[in-house]
Write a protein that holds these residues in place. Structure first.
Motif, PDB file in Angstrom:
ATOM      1  N   ARG A 191       0.742  -2.115  -7.828  1.00 10.15           N
ATOM      2  CA  ARG A 191       0.339  -2.928  -6.680  1.00 10.15           C
ATOM      3  C   ARG A 191       0.370  -2.100  -5.401  1.00 10.15           C
ATOM      4  O   ARG A 191      -0.437  -2.292  -4.501  1.00 10.15           O
ATOM      5  CB  ARG A 191       1.284  -4.131  -6.576  1.00 10.15           C
ATOM      6  CG  ARG A 191       1.032  -5.009  -5.378  1.00 10.15           C
ATOM      7  CD  ARG A 191       1.981  -6.190  -5.274  1.00 10.15           C
ATOM      8  NE  ARG A 191       3.348  -5.762  -5.076  1.00 10.15           N
ATOM      9  CZ  ARG A 191       4.341  -6.034  -5.896  1.00 10.15           C
ATOM     10  NH1 ARG A 191       4.150  -6.725  -6.977  1.00 10.15           N
ATOM     11  NH2 ARG A 191       5.556  -5.618  -5.637  1.00 10.15           N
TER      12      ARG A 191
ATOM     13  N   TYR B 151       1.555  -9.687  -9.123  1.00  9.96           N
ATOM     14  CA  TYR B 151       2.695 -10.245  -8.398  1.00  9.96           C
ATOM     15  C   TYR B 151       4.036 -10.022  -9.089  1.00  9.96           C
ATOM     16  O   TYR B 151       5.052 -10.555  -8.645  1.00  9.96           O
ATOM     17  CB  TYR B 151       2.473 -11.748  -8.165  1.00  9.96           C
ATOM     18  CG  TYR B 151       1.284 -12.006  -7.285  1.00  9.96           C
ATOM     19  CD1 TYR B 151       1.300 -11.654  -5.946  1.00  9.96           C
ATOM     20  CD2 TYR B 151       0.131 -12.584  -7.791  1.00  9.96           C
ATOM     21  CE1 TYR B 151       0.211 -11.874  -5.127  1.00  9.96           C
ATOM     22  CE2 TYR B 151      -0.962 -12.821  -6.976  1.00  9.96           C
ATOM     23  CZ  TYR B 151      -0.910 -12.456  -5.649  1.00  9.96           C
ATOM     24  OH  TYR B 151      -1.990 -12.685  -4.843  1.00  9.96           O
TER      25      TYR B 151
ATOM     26  N   MET C  16       7.772  -9.878  -7.369  1.00  6.51           N
ATOM     27  CA  MET C  16       7.761 -10.496  -6.047  1.00  6.51           C
ATOM     28  C   MET C  16       8.378 -11.888  -6.137  1.00  6.51           C
ATOM     29  O   MET C  16       8.200 -12.591  -7.127  1.00  6.51           O
ATOM     30  CB  MET C  16       6.334 -10.614  -5.504  1.00  6.51           C
ATOM     31  CG  MET C  16       5.672  -9.294  -5.199  1.00  6.51           C
ATOM     32  SD  MET C  16       3.949  -9.465  -4.671  1.00  6.51           S
ATOM     33  CE  MET C  16       4.146  -9.907  -2.965  1.00  6.51           C
TER      34      MET C  16
ATOM     35  N   GLU D 223       7.404 -14.199  -1.116  1.00 10.96           N
ATOM     36  CA  GLU D 223       6.603 -12.982  -0.920  1.00 10.96           C
ATOM     37  C   GLU D 223       5.176 -13.185  -1.435  1.00 10.96           C
ATOM     38  O   GLU D 223       4.215 -12.721  -0.811  1.00 10.96           O
ATOM     39  CB  GLU D 223       7.242 -11.800  -1.645  1.00 10.96           C
ATOM     40  CG  GLU D 223       8.536 -11.319  -1.019  1.00 10.96           C
ATOM     41  CD  GLU D 223       9.240 -10.266  -1.858  1.00 10.96           C
ATOM     42  OE1 GLU D 223       9.827  -9.338  -1.259  1.00 10.96           O
ATOM     43  OE2 GLU D 223       9.208 -10.373  -3.105  1.00 10.96           O
TER      44      GLU D 223
ATOM     45  N   ASP E   4       1.808 -13.039   0.845  1.00 14.13           N
ATOM     46  CA  ASP E   4       0.707 -12.160   0.479  1.00 14.13           C
ATOM     47  C   ASP E   4      -0.601 -12.944   0.380  1.00 14.13           C
ATOM     48  O   ASP E   4      -1.648 -12.478   0.849  1.00 14.13           O
ATOM     49  CB  ASP E   4       1.006 -11.459  -0.846  1.00 14.13           C
ATOM     50  CG  ASP E   4       0.057 -10.316  -1.120  1.00 14.13           C
ATOM     51  OD1 ASP E   4       0.040  -9.365  -0.309  1.00 14.13           O
ATOM     52  OD2 ASP E   4      -0.673 -10.374  -2.127  1.00 14.13           O
TER      53      ASP E   4
ATOM     54  N   LYS F 263      -1.834 -13.719   3.882  1.00 16.25           N
ATOM     55  CA  LYS F 263      -2.446 -12.543   4.505  1.00 16.25           C
ATOM     56  C   LYS F 263      -3.858 -12.324   3.972  1.00 16.25           C
ATOM     57  O   LYS F 263      -4.742 -11.902   4.708  1.00 16.25           O
ATOM     58  CB  LYS F 263      -1.593 -11.303   4.256  1.00 16.25           C
ATOM     59  CG  LYS F 263      -0.403 -11.194   5.166  1.00 16.25           C
ATOM     60  CD  LYS F 263       0.486  -9.993   4.942  1.00 16.25           C
ATOM     61  CE  LYS F 263      -0.144  -8.810   4.328  1.00 16.25           C
ATOM     62  NZ  LYS F 263       0.748  -7.712   4.023  1.00 16.25           N
ATOM     63  N   ASP F 264      -4.060 -12.593   2.687  1.00 14.75           N
ATOM     64  CA  ASP F 264      -5.382 -12.403   2.102  1.00 14.75           C
ATOM     65  C   ASP F 264      -6.409 -13.389   2.644  1.00 14.75           C
ATOM     66  O   ASP F 264      -7.601 -13.092   2.665  1.00 14.75           O
ATOM     67  CB  ASP F 264      -5.322 -12.525   0.576  1.00 14.75           C
ATOM     68  CG  ASP F 264      -4.909 -11.223  -0.085  1.00 14.75           C
ATOM     69  OD1 ASP F 264      -4.943 -10.184   0.600  1.00 14.75           O
ATOM     70  OD2 ASP F 264      -4.560 -11.253  -1.267  1.00 14.75           O
TER      71      ASP F 264
ATOM     72  N   GLN G  57      -6.134  -9.587   5.581  1.00 15.75           N
ATOM     73  CA  GLN G  57      -5.032  -8.695   5.944  1.00 15.75           C
ATOM     74  C   GLN G  57      -4.997  -8.372   7.441  1.00 15.75           C
ATOM     75  O   GLN G  57      -4.483  -7.345   7.845  1.00 15.75           O
ATOM     76  CB  GLN G  57      -5.090  -7.388   5.119  1.00 15.75           C
ATOM     77  CG  GLN G  57      -5.149  -7.567   3.632  1.00 15.75           C
ATOM     78  CD  GLN G  57      -3.839  -8.042   3.032  1.00 15.75           C
ATOM     79  OE1 GLN G  57      -2.784  -7.807   3.563  1.00 15.75           O
ATOM     80  NE2 GLN G  57      -3.920  -8.747   1.912  1.00 15.75           N
TER      81      GLN G  57
END
Length: 180
Positions: free
Chosen positions: A39, A63, A66, A70, A74, A77-78, A82
């Motif tokens: 990753r 993942y 994680m 977390e 993530d 953010k995607d 990002q």
């Protein structure tokens, strides 16, 4: 006497591509298919034959390792590619005398009823703050407003005293709401 490889070079012969072997331990097949190493290293690849890339992909879990929070962070953010984001906060600062932005409701008399601000929105308007903010920012703004509207600083003015009460109530509400 052994001949060197250079002695067998024939410029008329077409160049042969270098054979990349499968990175799976013990496999001697050609590695045609790439797979990310981890990753954290998505631009570094393992090269596998078809059989081993299928096995690798079946076992791949982006993942893995994680926590649930977390993974959620993530995924969030995607959703914005990002990139960092901030709350808009324009609603409390923008003047809208015709109440076009809020999509006000008809009042039954041919006019429109303005949407009432919530207690929290009123408290934020008193401090002229938009979430997110820190306790330090809230306290700094509180001290500034207390100095400005304290009755002793305004010759015992009753309006200043009432304004200070509103400031104290707004401070208590925001502190309890955001920092309790």
């Amino acid at each position: 006497m052994a001949r060197s490889r250079a002695a067998h070079y024939d410029p008329t012969e077409p160049a042969r591509p270098l054979t990349r072997y499968c990175d799976h331990e013990g496999c001697v097949n050609e590695g045609e298919f790439r797979a990310p190493r981890s990753r954290d290293k998505l631009n570094l690849y393992w090269w596998f034959c078809l059989e081993h890339v299928r096995a690798y992909n079946a076992a791949w879990n982006y993942y893995e390792g994680m926590s649930e929070s977390e993974i959620e962070a993530d995924l969030r953010k995607d959703t914005v590619w990002q990139r960092p984001t901030w709350p808009l906060g324009w609603r409390l600062k923008m003047r809208d005398p015709l109440n076009i932005i809020d999509g006000d409701e008809p009042d039954g008399h041919g006019g429109h009823r303005q949407r009432e601000m919530t207690i929290e929105e009123k408290a934020l308007a008193v401090f002229e703050l938009d979430p997110p903010f820190t306790l330090v920012e809230l306290k700094k703004r509180y001290k500034l407003l207390v100095k400005r509207y304290h009755p002793d600083a305004n010759g015992g003015d009753k309006d200043s005293e009432e304004r200070l009460k509103v400031i104290n109530q707004a401070f208590a509400l925001l502190k309890a709401k955001y920092f309790a």
